[in-house]
Design a protein around this motif. Structure first.
Motif, PDB file in Angstrom:
ATOM      1  N   MET A  33       0.815  -1.186   0.000  1.00 21.01           N
ATOM      2  CA  MET A  33       0.000   0.000   0.000  1.00 21.01           C
ATOM      3  C   MET A  33       0.870   1.266   0.000  1.00 21.01           C
ATOM      4  N   ILE A  34       1.965   1.272   0.757  1.00 20.14           N
ATOM      5  CA  ILE A  34       2.832   2.449   0.842  1.00 20.14           C
ATOM      6  C   ILE A  34       3.406   2.775  -0.529  1.00 20.14           C
ATOM      7  N   ASN A  35       3.886   1.762  -1.244  1.00 18.85           N
ATOM      8  CA  ASN A  35       4.446   1.990  -2.572  1.00 18.85           C
ATOM      9  C   ASN A  35       3.403   2.527  -3.538  1.00 18.85           C
ATOM     10  N   GLU A  36       2.181   2.035  -3.437  1.00 20.09           N
ATOM     11  CA  GLU A  36       1.116   2.523  -4.315  1.00 20.09           C
ATOM     12  C   GLU A  36       0.821   3.997  -4.052  1.00 20.09           C
ATOM     13  N   ILE A  37       0.732   4.370  -2.791  1.00 21.20           N
ATOM     14  CA  ILE A  37       0.469   5.777  -2.459  1.00 21.20           C
ATOM     15  C   ILE A  37       1.641   6.644  -2.913  1.00 21.20           C
ATOM     16  N   PHE A  38       2.859   6.198  -2.636  1.00 21.90           N
ATOM     17  CA  PHE A  38       4.048   6.932  -3.056  1.00 21.90           C
ATOM     18  C   PHE A  38       4.027   7.135  -4.575  1.00 21.90           C
ATOM     19  N   ASN A  39       3.744   6.093  -5.326  1.00 18.76           N
ATOM     20  CA  ASN A  39       3.692   6.198  -6.783  1.00 18.76           C
ATOM     21  C   ASN A  39       2.567   7.114  -7.248  1.00 18.76           C
ATOM     22  N   ASP A  40       1.443   7.105  -6.539  1.00 22.99           N
ATOM     23  CA  ASP A  40       0.352   8.026  -6.874  1.00 22.99           C
ATOM     24  C   ASP A  40       0.774   9.479  -6.665  1.00 22.99           C
ATOM     25  N   ILE A  41       1.621   9.727  -5.685  1.00 20.07           N
ATOM     26  CA  ILE A  41       2.087  11.078  -5.405  1.00 20.07           C
ATOM     27  C   ILE A  41       3.161  11.503  -6.409  1.00 20.07           C
ATOM     28  N   ILE A  42       4.160  10.694  -6.597  1.00 24.68           N
ATOM     29  CA  ILE A  42       5.347  11.085  -7.361  1.00 24.68           C
ATOM     30  C   ILE A  42       5.131  11.030  -8.873  1.00 24.68           C
ATOM     31  N   LYS A  43       4.636   9.950  -9.391  1.00 29.59           N
ATOM     32  CA  LYS A  43       4.386   9.754 -10.826  1.00 29.59           C
ATOM     33  C   LYS A  43       5.639   9.845 -11.693  1.00 29.59           C
ATOM     34  N   GLU A  44       6.521  10.805 -11.481  1.00 29.97           N
ATOM     35  CA  GLU A  44       7.698  11.034 -12.325  1.00 29.97           C
ATOM     36  C   GLU A  44       8.946  11.136 -11.448  1.00 29.97           C
ATOM     37  N   GLU A  45      10.067  10.689 -11.980  1.00 31.21           N
ATOM     38  CA  GLU A  45      11.329  10.676 -11.242  1.00 31.21           C
ATOM     39  C   GLU A  45      12.115  11.976 -11.431  1.00 31.21           C
ATOM     40  N   SER A  46      11.503  13.111 -11.143  1.00 32.14           N
ATOM     41  CA  SER A  46      12.220  14.380 -11.249  1.00 32.14           C
ATOM     42  C   SER A  46      11.573  15.393 -10.314  1.00 32.14           C
ATOM     43  N   ILE A  47      12.141  16.585 -10.272  1.00 31.32           N
ATOM     44  CA  ILE A  47      11.537  17.650  -9.480  1.00 31.32           C
ATOM     45  C   ILE A  47      10.129  17.934 -10.001  1.00 31.32           C
ATOM     46  N   LEU A  48       9.881  17.629 -11.271  1.00 32.13           N
ATOM     47  CA  LEU A  48       8.548  17.745 -11.867  1.00 32.13           C
ATOM     48  C   LEU A  48       7.780  16.476 -11.514  1.00 32.13           C
ATOM     49  N   PHE A  49       7.470  16.317 -10.243  1.00 30.99           N
ATOM     50  CA  PHE A  49       6.989  15.065  -9.682  1.00 30.99           C
ATOM     51  C   PHE A  49       5.719  14.537 -10.335  1.00 30.99           C
ATOM     52  N   ARG A  50       4.954  15.332 -10.998  1.00 31.52           N
ATOM     53  CA  ARG A  50       3.762  14.854 -11.707  1.00 31.52           C
ATOM     54  C   ARG A  50       3.973  14.851 -13.214  1.00 31.52           C
ATOM     55  N   GLY A  51       5.175  15.260 -13.657  1.00 31.09           N
ATOM     56  CA  GLY A  51       5.472  15.273 -15.079  1.00 31.09           C
ATOM     57  C   GLY A  51       4.976  16.508 -15.805  1.00 31.09           C
ATOM     58  N   VAL A  52       4.495  17.491 -15.058  1.00 28.56           N
ATOM     59  CA  VAL A  52       4.023  18.741 -15.646  1.00 28.56           C
ATOM     60  C   VAL A  52       4.984  19.839 -15.205  1.00 28.56           C
ATOM     61  N   ASN A  53       5.442  20.642 -16.152  1.00 30.61           N
ATOM     62  CA  ASN A  53       6.400  21.696 -15.856  1.00 30.61           C
ATOM     63  C   ASN A  53       5.684  23.022 -15.636  1.00 30.61           C
ATOM     64  N   ILE A  54       6.280  23.855 -14.818  1.00 37.33           N
ATOM     65  CA  ILE A  54       5.802  25.220 -14.684  1.00 37.33           C
ATOM     66  C   ILE A  54       5.910  25.852 -16.079  1.00 37.33           C
ATOM     67  N   GLY A  55       4.831  26.450 -16.543  1.00 32.89           N
ATOM     68  CA  GLY A  55       4.808  27.035 -17.887  1.00 32.89           C
ATOM     69  C   GLY A  55       4.111  26.169 -18.922  1.00 32.89           C
ATOM     70  N   ASP A  56       3.822  24.894 -18.572  1.00 37.10           N
ATOM     71  CA  ASP A  56       3.081  24.034 -19.505  1.00 37.10           C
ATOM     72  C   ASP A  56       1.647  24.546 -19.653  1.00 37.10           C
ATOM     73  N   ASN A  57       1.045  24.260 -20.805  1.00 34.65           N
ATOM     74  CA  ASN A  57      -0.345  24.674 -21.006  1.00 34.65           C
ATOM     75  C   ASN A  57      -1.300  23.680 -20.343  1.00 34.65           C
ATOM     76  N   LEU A  58      -2.541  24.061 -20.237  1.00 33.32           N
ATOM     77  CA  LEU A  58      -3.535  23.254 -19.533  1.00 33.32           C
ATOM     78  C   LEU A  58      -3.854  21.947 -20.260  1.00 33.32           C
ATOM     79  N   LYS A  59      -3.648  21.898 -21.560  1.00 34.97           N
ATOM     80  CA  LYS A  59      -3.848  20.647 -22.311  1.00 34.97           C
ATOM     81  C   LYS A  59      -2.857  19.582 -21.832  1.00 34.97           C
ATOM     82  N   THR A  60      -1.642  19.998 -21.483  1.00 27.90           N
ATOM     83  CA  THR A  60      -0.648  19.064 -20.941  1.00 27.90           C
ATOM     84  C   THR A  60      -1.150  18.479 -19.627  1.00 27.90           C
ATOM     85  N   VAL A  61      -1.734  19.334 -18.776  1.00 20.54           N
ATOM     86  CA  VAL A  61      -2.294  18.867 -17.500  1.00 20.54           C
ATOM     87  C   VAL A  61      -3.396  17.850 -17.765  1.00 20.54           C
TER      88      VAL A  61
END
Length: 187
Positions: free
Chosen positions: A1-29
């Protein structure tokens, strides 16, 4: 369960933890998170996503944007855990006993899932970005049992902040929850 929650939070292996960058358009979201969101337009325009995770925990995700240019300018994720649920599951009945546990800073047993997830998130970003600057203070809420903590990293033009504390503002009738807030903004 812990790994699943962690993966739900992080999604991506970078400071852009959800894979969306500051400056991206809403279609990317919408492409990354789907179209099951609530939209608010105004001074703090955002898309709000809500997910139930774990046994009784919540993830609330905000993609803030400037309403004129419709580009992401902040990402905030809230992870909420409800210790009263685990206390009741363990046989707890009298609310005054539960609030006694809070005031004596004895909720650790009922925050096990939260603490494991929180520690994994901090470790993840520490491994990725180095040791954070950390601030802890009882003066934020004037109650030591709220265990306020803020860790932050600055990388390139981004600032990542992780804040944690026990929120008991609702008193006896409302929910008491342990909160982790992850906030990504440009510096």
């Amino acid at each position: 369960m812990i790994n699943e929650i962690f993966n739900d939070i992080i999604k991506e292996e970078s400071i852009l933890f959800r894979g969306v960058n500051i400056g991206d358009n809403l279609k990317t979201v919408e492409h990354k998170e789907g179209n099951n969101f609530k939209k608010k337009i105004g001074s703090l325009s955002h898309y709000k996503y809500y997910f139930e995770v774990g046994e009784t925990e919540d993830l609330i995700l905000y993609y803030g944007f400037n309403k004129e240019v419709k580009k992401v300018d902040r990402i905030k994720l809230l992870f909420k855990a409800y210790p009263k649920y685990y206390w009741k599951k363990d046989g707890g009945k009298e609310l005054f006993d539960f609030f006694g546990l809070i005031e004596n800073n004895n909720l650790k047993k009922y925050l096990k899932t939260f603490n494991l997830v929180y520690n994994e998130v901090i470790k993840h970003f520490t491994d990725l970005l180095g040791k954070p600057k950390v601030e802890t203070s009882d003066s934020v809420f004037n109650k030591p049992y709220q265990n306020f903590s803020k860790s932050f990293w600055v990388k390139n033009k981004l600032r990542l902040t992780i804040t944690s504390y026990l929120d008991d503002n609702s008193g006896l009738q409302g929910p008491v929850f342990q909160l982790m807030e992850i906030l990504l903004t440009s510096k």
